[in-house]
Motif scaffolding. Structure first.
Motif, PDB file in Angstrom:
ATOM      1  N   GLY A  64       0.730  -1.163   0.084  1.00  0.00           N
ATOM      2  CA  GLY A  64      -0.192  -0.011   0.013  1.00  0.00           C
ATOM      3  C   GLY A  64       0.982   1.170   0.042  1.00  0.00           C
ATOM      4  N   LEU A  99       1.299   4.351  -2.866  1.00  0.00           N
ATOM      5  CA  LEU A  99       1.047   5.851  -2.266  1.00  0.00           C
ATOM      6  C   LEU A  99       2.334   6.668  -2.962  1.00  0.00           C
ATOM      7  N   ARG A 127      -5.311  10.363  -3.541  1.00  0.00           N
ATOM      8  CA  ARG A 127      -4.971   9.038  -3.707  1.00  0.00           C
ATOM      9  C   ARG A 127      -4.159   8.419  -2.429  1.00  0.00           C
ATOM     10  N   GLN A 178      -6.079   4.205  -4.290  1.00  0.00           N
ATOM     11  CA  GLN A 178      -5.070   3.427  -3.647  1.00  0.00           C
ATOM     12  C   GLN A 178      -5.769   2.031  -3.764  1.00  0.00           C
TER      13      GLN A 178
END
Length: 294
Positions: free
Chosen positions: A138, A142, A176, A183
């Motif tokens: 994750g 980003l 985002r 995401q």
């Protein structure tokens, strides 16, 4: 699949009010509320899913120096990405207990794990590891590092030999950022490219939206920092226990962005939830008489 970090009894009661058949609890760094949670589930007829959220040490990471509490508490920049682990059986419950014990023994006060340590303790598909919004994958998304995120998923898949899923969450965060629809869509696309199942989850912090301010106070106390905007993790109050239609809308938004199928995402989520559902008596051992080994 919704999993929470709020008060176990309140979450279970709210889940029953919403007509849910199962709910998960994933304590931070341990299994502190698991037994109470399982008991509460038994009383209202909701099936428990039990796991833990653990901090993961990335390659090349070195701990940041923490100031004394009187100078403002722990620094924000020392926080690590996290993964979620769910037990799928009695053996998985034991493996999860052993992994958490090893993490606490190796680093008292701030338990951390590595992919290697997880792989050492988790075997046979009795524990499922979820890479979610705040996981190493994750965080790569980003930073707009999609190819690296795909490679990271493959690295975890190879090490865990099948006990892996990607867990996307849509908290309708603007832009985002973490738990945004964008995401979450990136997690869906990366999982599909890496050949790993992807499911829809909801990182629940509270039973109802109006409890968000209480979570802010508890987070500030845990991290020993002043209660102010710069030290609040959440962007909105979306981390609450949601009903079926609210979850479906969140998943549908992600599916449109990712070019995926909402029904397929929900079906995969239901399959994982069924796999991770535990019996409080058979799997966790509630009601058993336990004696020390000879």
């Amino acid at each position: 699949m919704q999993y929470g970090a709020s008060h176990p009894d309140e979450l279970v009661t709210r889940a029953a009010e919403l007509g849910m058949t199962r709910i998960g609890l994933t304590d931070r760094d341990g299994l502190y509320g698991a037994v109470r949670f399982a008991n509460a589930c038994s009383q209202v007829g909701v099936a428990p899913i039990i796991g833990a959220s653990l901090a993961v040490v990335p390659d090349g990471w070195t701990p940041a120096r923490r100031p004394a509490a009187v100078k403002g508490g722990a620094l924000r920049d020392h926080r690590l990405p996290r993964v979620t682990l769910w037990a799928t059986s009695r053996a998985g419950w034991g493996q999860l207990c052993a992994l958490i014990s090893a993490a606490h023994a190796a680093d008292r006060g701030t338990p951390r794990v590595t992919l290697e340590r997880i792989a050492e303790h988790v075997a046979g598909g009795d524990v499922v590891v979820g890479l979610g919004a705040d996981s190493p994958v994750g965080r790569l998304l980003l930073d707009a590092r999609f190819d690296d995120a795909v490679d990271e998923i493959r690295r975890w898949r190879y090490a865990l030999a099948g006990g892996l899923t990607v867990a996307m969450t849509n908290h309708h965060t603007p832009g985002r950022g973490i738990a945004s629809a964008h995401q979450a869509a990136g997690l869906v696309r990366a999982a599909e490219q890496a050949g790993v199942p992807v499911v829809a989850t909801n990182m629940v912090r509270m039973a109802r939206p109006e409890q968000a301010a209480t979570c802010d106070v508890l987070d500030a106390a845990r991290r020993r920092v002043p209660l102010r905007a710069g030290n609040i993790d959440r962007v909105n109050a979306e981390g609450y226990l949601k009903g079926e239609q609210e979850m479906r809308r969140a998943v549908d938004e992600v599916a449109r962005l990712a070019g995926a199928n909402t029904a397929a995402l929900l079906a995969a989520t239901e399959t994982l939830a069924e796999r991770c559902t535990l019996s409080p008596q058979r799997d966790i051992g509630l009601g058993e008489v336990r004696l020390p080994e000879p």
